[in-house]
Every structure is written in structure tokens, then in C-alpha cells.
Design an enzyme around this catalytic site. Structure first.
Site, PDB file in Angstrom:
ATOM      1  CD  GLU A 141      -2.160  47.732  54.988  1.00  0.00           C
ATOM      2  OE1 GLU A 141      -1.510  46.764  55.454  1.00  0.00           O
ATOM      3  OE2 GLU A 141      -2.607  47.749  53.839  1.00  0.00           O
ATOM      4  CE  LYS A 190      -2.367  70.087  39.910  1.00  0.00           C
ATOM      5  NZ  LYS A 190      -1.479  71.156  40.125  1.00  0.00           N
ATOM      6  N   PRO A 191      -1.974  64.233  41.939  1.00  0.00           N
ATOM      7  CG  PRO A 191      -2.183  62.308  40.624  1.00  0.00           C
ATOM      8  CD  PRO A 191      -1.374  63.553  40.775  1.00  0.00           C
ATOM      9  N   GLY A 360      -7.956  24.710  47.650  1.00  0.00           N
ATOM     10  CA  GLY A 360      -9.013  25.182  46.785  1.00  0.00           C
ATOM     11  C   GLY A 360     -10.366  24.657  47.228  1.00  0.00           C
ATOM     12  CB  CYS A 387      -5.463  22.210  52.034  1.00  0.00           C
ATOM     13  SG  CYS A 387      -6.894  22.186  53.118  1.00  0.00           S
ATOM     14  CD  GLU A 411     -14.768  20.951  48.474  1.00  0.00           C
ATOM     15  OE1 GLU A 411     -13.774  20.340  48.904  1.00  0.00           O
ATOM     16  OE2 GLU A 411     -14.750  22.171  48.202  1.00  0.00           O
ATOM     17  CG  HIS A 515      -3.459  25.807  54.178  1.00  0.00           C
ATOM     18  ND1 HIS A 515      -3.540  25.873  52.811  1.00  0.00           N
ATOM     19  CD2 HIS A 515      -4.700  25.485  54.611  1.00  0.00           C
ATOM     20  CE1 HIS A 515      -4.788  25.624  52.430  1.00  0.00           C
ATOM     21  NE2 HIS A 515      -5.508  25.375  53.503  1.00  0.00           N
ATOM     22  CD  GLU A 517      -0.238  27.172  52.163  1.00  0.00           C
ATOM     23  OE1 GLU A 517       0.278  26.084  52.505  1.00  0.00           O
ATOM     24  OE2 GLU A 517      -1.402  27.272  51.738  1.00  0.00           O
TER      25      GLU A 517
HETATM   26  N1  GLN Z   1     -12.192  22.287  49.895  1.00  0.00           N
HETATM   27  C1  GLN Z   1     -11.458  21.487  50.805  1.00  0.00           C
HETATM   28  C2  GLN Z   1     -12.074  21.466  52.186  1.00  0.00           C
HETATM   29  O1  GLN Z   1     -12.869  22.277  52.507  1.00  0.00           O
HETATM   30  C3  GLN Z   1     -10.019  21.946  50.898  1.00  0.00           C
HETATM   31  C4  GLN Z   1      -9.857  23.310  51.482  1.00  0.00           C
HETATM   32  C5  GLN Z   1      -8.516  23.925  51.226  1.00  0.00           C
HETATM   33  O2  GLN Z   1      -7.800  23.504  50.322  1.00  0.00           O
HETATM   34  N2  GLN Z   1      -8.167  24.939  51.965  1.00  0.00           N
HETATM   35  O3  GLN Z   1     -11.793  20.610  52.983  1.00  0.00           O
END
Ligand code: GLN
Length: 538
Positions: A141, A190-191, A360, A387, A411, A515, A517
Site C-alpha cells: 500500500e 469524473k474525479p 497515553g 500502559c 512523567e 499493550h 490490544e
Molecule cells: N506515558 C507513559 C510512558 O511513557 C505510558 C505510555 C503508554 O501508555 N503507551 O511510560
């Protein structure tokens, strides 16, 4: 014998080129071929790791730690495989290796021209990936849209490869067909004609056009595209909107795309087996009873517009597990900041059968999430932390159960009791501003403690999961956390790092440093998500 199927996008981006690529891969795989998928992104970033999720969507992580585009997740989910570095490249990474080669006299003193050097490097990488995966067919891709400046060199790659191996290369154009009337029936071709002309101007022509529209293309529209774009009969395929992306391979097959592609590549079907997939999709449609999951995050974009692209793998993992239990997943998005503004909002959480706090970065919303975790712990609402979700669960437990009032993560805070802290090697990296590709990335082993919910889920003593983070549970606090009832259900054996925490006497309170997921597949839902949804349903 190796065959190449290139996929490019026409008219505009965001029409589902990634899932179309994954679906084509799936269809060819179901005919008995060993297929791998490659993504080429036109940006200069060497990988996706340094990009903001609200801008780029989720950063997907492979086993070998490559931080890449979320489409790689679609490939893995559709093909049921695990990909590696060789399957992902960007303009930045291709240029970087050509420049590094030049610096080490690889080109033996020759002048290094953009063409053919860059396309040749791309071809070399495609072949490397195919060889590694022992693939007979590679789907590739190309990100961006035809007519843009950025992906020209990748289109040139197609031209060069097709010139060399005319019988082994085909090009699929995924093109948007807009509708003018409200009912979506008056489709405009057309596009797409312009997109094809754009391809022609760089010396290539599509072998198949996938017409992405709100509704299936009618006969007249297909004929029009065929005639105006010089396409063979049957080479214009309908790609209408669908309820679930997993229907797409089945939909494409309604127009016989598999047969068309194989014929063009002079391949003979070895078998035709999509039974498992068909059953899975039938299951999705049949699932009536709901399971309502709330996801507390912050990467939703601004205003009322909810951008859930940042959490795509979490969403898919919830779906896989819900479908496994024959439930229709209803996912609601909750902005963590509402709990900071007014703690009364926490009561909303009772409306859900389960709560997820995904990964996050940065301090915004953190205190709201901690409040939500406390609420789930006390009110026995099934909770899955991923995480950052685990790190905040540790902070919550430290503050409210162990009474370490100043518990925090380095953090977000320089002082206090840093129950979540850097690994020593991370400190130096950050001081030198070496952010790209330097987190704890990719697969690490995790030893599971028998008798825990995690063990019940995995049914295995040793598992391997993917990581993307800088901070860890601080081992100095393990004793006090454990004495107060926190269970360390998973630990990385090499470095003695906590990977999973759990609580006893709670229907489901599990949080992971990794993770999970990223490893969930439609036909093999992730064990922890499966247990989480089971508890939520209960
Ligand atoms: N901010 C956190 C760290 O850096 C968690 C990272 C995340 O959730 N992927 O450890």
C-alpha cells in the site's frame, strides 16, 4: 516466482485504502497463497513514533519494536500474522538508508541519483520482506493520494518494477466516487477519471479500480469508468460503505476480485477457504445483546468531533472479544477531564459494564483518570488499564490504599513518591533529546503468576506482549504495594519489571504495562480482553 499487488489511492485520502489492502491480502491468502503486506508512507518521519496521535492516529507497534502506521494493525488483524520492520517504510527511512549507504561508499564513488536509487531501494526492501515471510504474493500500500508530490517516487517504483516484471505486477486504484444527491445514488465518476490520468502521466495504469462510494456502483457507473478509464470488463469493483470492516473481503468477492487478480497475475487458486471468516462476520451480524464499554481518554480531537483513530487497536480488541461472547459492543468515549471539573460526573461510570483506560502521554487528564480508577475499584466495575492505565492504577492504589499521599509518576511530577519512574537508561536518552525509537518498545516476555485472573485468561506461565513506554513501576515500592493487597500477576523475568497488576475481591481489575490490544485478532481475541468482556457481561 513472486507477485506484487500495489495499492494506491485516488481523489482523496481517508477512504479506507488500508483496510482495502488488508482485505485484498486476505482474499489472496484464502486462495492458498502465502501473503505478506507492506505499507509505504510518504512522510519524512523515519517512523510514526514521534507523531501526535490526534494528527496521525494510533501508533502501532510490531514485535520487533517498530513504531508504525495503524494500517499495519489492519494487515496483522486481517491476515492473522505478525509483521516486522521489513514490512514498513517511510520516505524518511528509505532516504536514511540510501544516505547511510552513500556515506559508507556502498555505491563505489558513483553519483547517487534519486531515480533510480530511491525506487531500487524500495524494491530491495519489498523483496526482503517477501523473502523473510516466504511470501508468494506481496500487497504493497502506498500512502497518500495519486497526484501528490510526496508519493511520486513510489509510483515510479511501480513503473520500474512493472517494466522489469510485466507479468508479476498489478496496480489497484482505490478511488473515491462522490455522490451529489442526498440519497447517495447520483455517483460522480469524473474525479476518478482525473486520478487515472494522473497515474497515466507518470507512466502507469491501474489494472483494477475499487470504487469507494456510499452505495454499490450500479452497472451504468461501472461501464462509464470502464470506458473513460480504459479498463477491462469486470475490472471495476464496488467498494460501498459497510457496517463492519470485516465484511469487506466478502463484499469485494461479490465482484469476483480474487479471480480477477489471480488471472492478471497468471496464478491458479490452490483452494478457496474463507469459512472461518464468513462465520465470524455472520456472528457480528447476529449479535443482538449489547455489552457497553466506556473508554476514558483524551485524544479525541476538539469540540464535539470525536476522533477515535488514536485508539483503533483498543476498539478492535474490544470488538473481537465481544463478538467471541456473541455480544454487540457499544463503545462510549469519556473525556477524563470531566471528572476533574466535577467529581459528580463519576456517577456516569455506573452506566457502563466495563471501563478501559488506554495508553497515553503527558499530564492532561491524568487526575481525572485516577479518580475514575478509584471509582471503578470501589464500585467493583470491571476495569482494564493499558500502559498509562496501569501506571495510573498504581498511583491511585498508592495514594488511596497505601496512604502514600504524594504518589506520582516522574512523567508528571519532579518530586513526591515516584511510584512510577524512569529506567536509568531512559534518563540519559531524554537529556540528549533522543526521542525517536528510544522507548521500551516491542515484545518482552512476561511470567504469569498462577491463581490470578491473568493466569485464568492466558492459561500459560509465559507470554510475550508488545510495549511502548518510558516509565515503569518503581521496584522500591513493590513491597508496600504488595503488603496492601496489590497482586503482581505478571513480571518480566529478565529485568524483574512488573508487567501486570490485579486486585483480589473485585470482579475484574487488571492493568498491564504492555499493550495487549496490538495482538488481538478477529479470529483469536486477546485472552485479557476476553476475560474483561466476560466479567463485564456478567
Ligand atoms: N506515558 C507513559 C510512558 O511513557 C505510558 C505510555 C503508554 O501508555 N503507551 O511510560
Amino acid at each position: 516466482m513472486r507477485k506484487y499487488i500495489f495499492i494506491t489511492g485516488g481523489v482523496m485520502s481517508g477512504v479506507g485504502k488500508g483496510v482495502a489492502t488488508a482485505a485484498i491480502g486476505k482474499i489472496i491468502q484464502a486462495r492458498g497463497f502465502n501473503v505478506t503486506a507492506i505499507k509505504i508512507d510518504p512522510y519524512v518521519n523515519v517512523d510514526a513514533g514521534t507523531m501526535n496521535p490526534t494528527e496521525h492516529g494510533e501508533v502501532f507497534v510490531l514485535d520487533d519494536g517498530v513504531e508504525c502506521d495503524q494500517d499495519m494493525g489492519n494487515y496483522e488483524r486481517f491476515l492473522g500474522c505478525s509483521l516486522s520492520q521489513a514490512n514498513y517504510m517511510t520516505t524518511g527511512s528509505v532516504y536514511l538508508s540510501v544516505i547511510n549507504k552513500e556515506r559508507s561508499m556502498y555505491y563505489k564513488g558513483k553519483q547517487v541519483e534519486v531515480v533510480p536509487r530511491i525506487p531500487l531501494e524500495v524494491i530491495e526492501r519489498i523483496d526482503k520482506a517477501a523473502k523473510k515471510e516466504k511470501s508468494e504474493v506481496v500487497v504493497i500500500e502506498i500512502g497518500g493520494t495519486v497526484g501528490e508530490y510526496e508519493n511520486l517516487l513510489f509510483l515510479e517504483t511501480i513503473r520500474l518494477l512493472k517494466l522489469k516484471k510485466p507479468k508479476d505486477v498489478i496496480l489497484v486504484l482505490v478511488s473515491f466516487i462522490p455522490a451529489l444527491s442526498a440519497g447517495g445514488t447520483e455517483l460522480k465518476t469524473k474525479p476518478t477519471q482525473h486520478a487515472v490520468r494522473n497515474l497515466n502521466s507518470v507512466g502507469i495504469h491501474p489494472d483494477i479500480i475499487l470504487g469507494r462510494a456510499v452505495v454499490p456502483l450500479d452497472k451504468k457507473r461501472k461501464e462509464k469508468i470502464q470506458f473513460m478509464c480504459s479498463m477491462g470488463e469486470g475490472d471495476v469493483i464496488s467498494a460501498p460503505n459497510v457496517e463492519s470492516i470485516y465484511e469487506i473481503p466478502i463484499n469485494f468477492e461479490k465482484d469476483n476480485i480474487g479471480d480477477r487478480i489471480l488471472k492478471k497475475l497468471s496464478l491458479k487458486s490452490k483452494e478457496k477457504d474463507m469459512k472461518d471468516w464468513d462465520n465470524f462476520v455472520r456472528g457480528i451480524k447476529k449479535a443482538q445483546k449489547k455489552v457497553e464499554i466506556g473508554i476514558i481518554g483524551k485524544y479525541f480531537g476538539s469540540g464535539d468531533f470525536i476522533l477515535t483513530d488514536s485508539y483503533i487497536s483498543v476498539i478492535e480488541a474490544v470488538k473481537h472479544a465481544a463478538f467471541f461472547w456473541k455480544r454487540k459492543p457499544i463503545i462510549e468515549w469519556i473525556n477524563a477531564e470531566i471528572f476533574e471539573k466535577n467529581p459528580k460526573n463519576l456517577d456516569q461510570l455506573k452506566e457502563y459494564q466495563g471501563i478501559i483506560i488506554p495508553g497515553g502521554f503527558g499530564g492532561r487528564g491524568v487526575e481525572g483518570k485516577i479518580k475514575a480508577i478509584e471509582f471503578c475499584r470501589k464500585n467493583k466495575i470491571p476495569f482494564l488499564g493499558l500502559c498509562l492505565g496501569m501506571q495510573l492504577a498504581v498511583i491511585e492504589f498508592s495514594r488511596n490504599v497505601c496512604k502514600i499521599e504524594k504518589a506520582h509518576s516522574s512523567e508528571f511530577s519532579k518530586s513526591g513518591n515516584l511510584v512510577i519512574n524512569f529506567m536509568p537508561e531512559q534518563k540519559a536518552l531524554l537529556r540528549e533529546k533522543r526521542y525517536g525509537g528510544t522507548m521500551r518498545l516491542g515484545s518482552y516476555q512476561c511470567k504469569i503468576k498462577p491463581g490470578t485472573i491473568s493466569f485464568q485468561a492466558y492459561k500459560s506461565r509465559l507470554v510475550s506482549e508488545r510495549h511502548r513506554h518510558r516509565y515503569e513501576l518503581n521496584n522500591d515500592y513493590r513491597k508496600i504495594l504488595e503488603e496492601n493487597g496489590l497482586v503482581f500477576a505478571g513480571v518480566n523475568p529478565e529485568r524483574d519489571l512488573v508487567e501486570i497488576i490485579e486486585l483480589k475481591n473485585h470482579p475484574f481489575f487488571v492493568a498491564t504495562q504492555f499493550h495487549p490490544e496490538f495482538k488481538s485478532r478477529p479470529l483469536q481475541p486477546h485472552p485479557l480482553f476476553k476475560e474483561f468482556i466476560r466479567a463485564s457481561v456478567k
